[in-house]
Design a protein around this motif. Structure first.
Motif, PDB file in Angstrom:
ATOM      1  N   ARG A   2       0.817  -1.215   0.000  1.00  0.00           N
ATOM      2  CA  ARG A   2       0.000   0.000   0.000  1.00  0.00           C
ATOM      3  C   ARG A   2       0.850   1.265   0.000  1.00  0.00           C
ATOM      4  N   THR A   3       1.963   1.247   0.717  1.00  0.00           N
ATOM      5  CA  THR A   3       2.814   2.432   0.790  1.00  0.00           C
ATOM      6  C   THR A   3       3.963   2.303  -0.202  1.00  0.00           C
ATOM      7  N   VAL A   4       4.012   3.193  -1.181  1.00  0.00           N
ATOM      8  CA  VAL A   4       5.066   3.153  -2.198  1.00  0.00           C
ATOM      9  C   VAL A   4       5.909   4.420  -2.198  1.00  0.00           C
ATOM     10  N   GLY A   5       5.509   5.406  -1.411  1.00  0.00           N
ATOM     11  CA  GLY A   5       6.257   6.653  -1.360  1.00  0.00           C
ATOM     12  C   GLY A   5       5.889   7.443  -0.120  1.00  0.00           C
ATOM     13  N   ARG A   6       6.531   8.597   0.004  1.00  0.00           N
ATOM     14  CA  ARG A   6       6.271   9.490   1.121  1.00  0.00           C
ATOM     15  C   ARG A   6       6.032  10.900   0.594  1.00  0.00           C
ATOM     16  N   SER A  56      11.845   7.350  -1.547  1.00  0.00           N
ATOM     17  CA  SER A  56      11.816   8.165  -0.335  1.00  0.00           C
ATOM     18  C   SER A  56      11.684   7.264   0.879  1.00  0.00           C
ATOM     19  N   GLY A  57      12.041   7.825   2.019  1.00  0.00           N
ATOM     20  CA  GLY A  57      11.939   7.074   3.266  1.00  0.00           C
ATOM     21  C   GLY A  57      13.265   6.520   3.743  1.00  0.00           C
ATOM     22  N   TRP A  58      13.565   6.762   5.006  1.00  0.00           N
ATOM     23  CA  TRP A  58      14.780   6.198   5.609  1.00  0.00           C
ATOM     24  C   TRP A  58      14.411   5.667   6.997  1.00  0.00           C
ATOM     25  N   PRO A  59      14.788   4.419   7.302  1.00  0.00           N
ATOM     26  CA  PRO A  59      15.627   3.503   6.510  1.00  0.00           C
ATOM     27  C   PRO A  59      14.904   2.841   5.341  1.00  0.00           C
ATOM     28  N   ASN A  60      13.566   2.899   5.318  1.00  0.00           N
ATOM     29  CA  ASN A  60      12.828   2.362   4.183  1.00  0.00           C
ATOM     30  C   ASN A  60      11.494   3.101   4.093  1.00  0.00           C
ATOM     31  N   VAL A  61      10.789   2.858   3.001  1.00  0.00           N
ATOM     32  CA  VAL A  61       9.570   3.619   2.744  1.00  0.00           C
ATOM     33  C   VAL A  61       8.452   3.251   3.729  1.00  0.00           C
ATOM     34  N   LYS A  62       8.477   2.055   4.255  1.00  0.00           N
ATOM     35  CA  LYS A  62       7.424   1.619   5.170  1.00  0.00           C
ATOM     36  C   LYS A  62       7.627   2.177   6.574  1.00  0.00           C
ATOM     37  N   THR A  63       8.872   2.241   7.013  1.00  0.00           N
ATOM     38  CA  THR A  63       9.195   2.781   8.335  1.00  0.00           C
ATOM     39  C   THR A  63      10.154   3.951   8.141  1.00  0.00           C
ATOM     40  N   ASP A  64       9.607   5.136   8.013  1.00  0.00           N
ATOM     41  CA  ASP A  64      10.381   6.317   7.647  1.00  0.00           C
ATOM     42  C   ASP A  64      10.575   7.220   8.865  1.00  0.00           C
ATOM     43  N   ALA A  65      11.834   7.450   9.220  1.00  0.00           N
ATOM     44  CA  ALA A  65      12.129   8.312  10.364  1.00  0.00           C
ATOM     45  C   ALA A  65      11.695   9.748  10.101  1.00  0.00           C
ATOM     46  N   GLY A  66      11.639  10.129   8.826  1.00  0.00           N
ATOM     47  CA  GLY A  66      11.210  11.479   8.490  1.00  0.00           C
ATOM     48  C   GLY A  66       9.763  11.766   8.842  1.00  0.00           C
ATOM     49  N   ARG A  67       9.018  10.734   9.182  1.00  0.00           N
ATOM     50  CA  ARG A  67       7.610  10.912   9.567  1.00  0.00           C
ATOM     51  C   ARG A  67       7.499  11.775  10.817  1.00  0.00           C
ATOM     52  N   MET A  68       8.576  11.870  11.587  1.00  0.00           N
ATOM     53  CA  MET A  68       8.549  12.694  12.795  1.00  0.00           C
ATOM     54  C   MET A  68       8.320  14.163  12.473  1.00  0.00           C
ATOM     55  N   LEU A  69       8.636  14.564  11.238  1.00  0.00           N
ATOM     56  CA  LEU A  69       8.422  15.956  10.845  1.00  0.00           C
ATOM     57  C   LEU A  69       6.945  16.343  10.912  1.00  0.00           C
ATOM     58  N   ASP A  70       6.075  15.366  10.814  1.00  0.00           N
ATOM     59  CA  ASP A  70       4.644  15.661  10.828  1.00  0.00           C
ATOM     60  C   ASP A  70       4.208  16.265  12.159  1.00  0.00           C
ATOM     61  N   PHE A  71       4.928  15.934  13.227  1.00  0.00           N
ATOM     62  CA  PHE A  71       4.575  16.484  14.532  1.00  0.00           C
ATOM     63  C   PHE A  71       4.911  17.972  14.624  1.00  0.00           C
ATOM     64  N   THR A  72       5.740  18.471  13.707  1.00  0.00           N
ATOM     65  CA  THR A  72       6.107  19.884  13.701  1.00  0.00           C
ATOM     66  C   THR A  72       5.311  20.675  12.672  1.00  0.00           C
ATOM     67  N   ALA A  73       4.289  20.046  12.083  1.00  0.00           N
ATOM     68  CA  ALA A  73       3.525  20.687  11.009  1.00  0.00           C
ATOM     69  C   ALA A  73       3.008  22.076  11.374  1.00  0.00           C
ATOM     70  N   PRO A  74       2.517  22.316  12.593  1.00  0.00           N
ATOM     71  CA  PRO A  74       2.013  23.658  12.912  1.00  0.00           C
ATOM     72  C   PRO A  74       3.076  24.757  12.813  1.00  0.00           C
ATOM     73  N   LEU A  75       4.336  24.370  12.860  1.00  0.00           N
ATOM     74  CA  LEU A  75       5.399  25.372  12.801  1.00  0.00           C
ATOM     75  C   LEU A  75       5.795  25.718  11.373  1.00  0.00           C
ATOM     76  N   TRP A  76       5.339  24.905  10.406  1.00  0.00           N
ATOM     77  CA  TRP A  76       5.750  25.081   9.008  1.00  0.00           C
ATOM     78  C   TRP A  76       4.653  25.824   8.250  1.00  0.00           C
ATOM     79  N   ALA A  77       4.571  27.104   8.469  1.00  0.00           N
ATOM     80  CA  ALA A  77       3.547  27.901   7.800  1.00  0.00           C
ATOM     81  C   ALA A  77       3.889  28.084   6.322  1.00  0.00           C
ATOM     82  N   ALA A  78       2.926  28.618   5.573  1.00  0.00           N
ATOM     83  CA  ALA A  78       3.179  28.892   4.155  1.00  0.00           C
ATOM     84  C   ALA A  78       4.335  29.881   4.015  1.00  0.00           C
TER      85      ALA A  78
END
Length: 224
Positions: free
Chosen positions: A47-51, A102-124
């Motif tokens: 199901r997950t092929v990218g990020r 995309s994705g490290w160490p792989n697309v299924k378990t991506d450490a970059g997903r932690m960036l989603d918790f900072t979403a409110p700080l990333w304004a336009a």
């Protein structure tokens, strides 16, 4: 994977008697002749092929054609590798190797997903306002690697390509019902016709069409 499988339904254009072996991120999988790379991945429960570009949210196959925005994969290895290929328009072939981009160490378990918790700080306009000192180029490499848009091979292309010049009276774009009918009519009128279709075996002609419409397609194709 069984003939039908938990993620597969019977349909036209796929030969269930001819299995095709391929790999995705090194994992051996099996599809069938007539599958696209995308349909074979879905049939195997992938199901997950990218990020996503910014927050690395999981992304799966979204469309069934050239407009696919998520299933952008690297095909092959070495100098023959093709980056950012749309899985929805890649015909499955024996021994095909596909890799997520995309994705490290792989697309299924991506450490970059932690960036989603900072979403409110990333304004336009976050990039324009933040990455200006000392220079955008100081951050460019990291941002591009995290984006996961693929890398072009730095080696020389070992393949040779043939070039053919075609001249015609009528050029028809699209091999659907209307395109085939117009091509047939122009040909019967004595014109030199070129019919251009993006899919090698016209995925759109044979998948999900009514039996009577498929019969019309088959008849028109025999005349061209």
């Amino acid at each position: 994977m069984t003939r039908a499988g938990p993620f597969r339904v019977d349909g036209p254009g796929v030969n269930h008697d001819q299995p095709v072996r391929f790999r995705f991120d090194g994992r051996p999988l099996t599809g069938y002749a007539g599958d696209s790379l995308a349909s074979a991945l879905l049939a195997n429960g992938v199901r997950t092929v990218g990020r996503s570009f910014k927050f690395h949210r999981p992304r799966g196959v979204y469309t069934c054609g050239i407009e696919e925005p998520n299933a952008l994969l690297r095909l092959g290895t070495g100098a023959r590798a093709i980056p950012t290929a749309r899985a929805t328009v890649i015909e499955l072939s024996e021994g095909l190797e596909a890799f997520s981009q995309s994705g490290w160490p792989n697309v299924k378990t991506d450490a970059g997903r932690m960036l989603d918790f900072t979403a409110p700080l990333w304004a336009a306009g976050f990039y324009n306002k933040t990455f200006i000192w000392p220079s955008w180029h100081a951050y460019e490499g990291l941002v591009r690697r995290m984006a996961g848009l693929g890398r072009v091979s730095v080696g020389s292309d070992p393949d040779r390509y043939d070039v053919r010049n075609l001249h015609c009276d009528v050029l028809i774009i699209g091999g659907g019902a209307a395109g085939l009918r117009e091509a047939n009519a122009a040909s019967e009128a004595g014109g030199r016709v070129v019919l251009v279709e993006q899919a090698a075996e016209s995925f759109y002609l044979w998948r999900g069409v009514r039996p009577d419409t498929a019969a019309v397609f088959a008849e028109l194709r025999t005349r061209l």
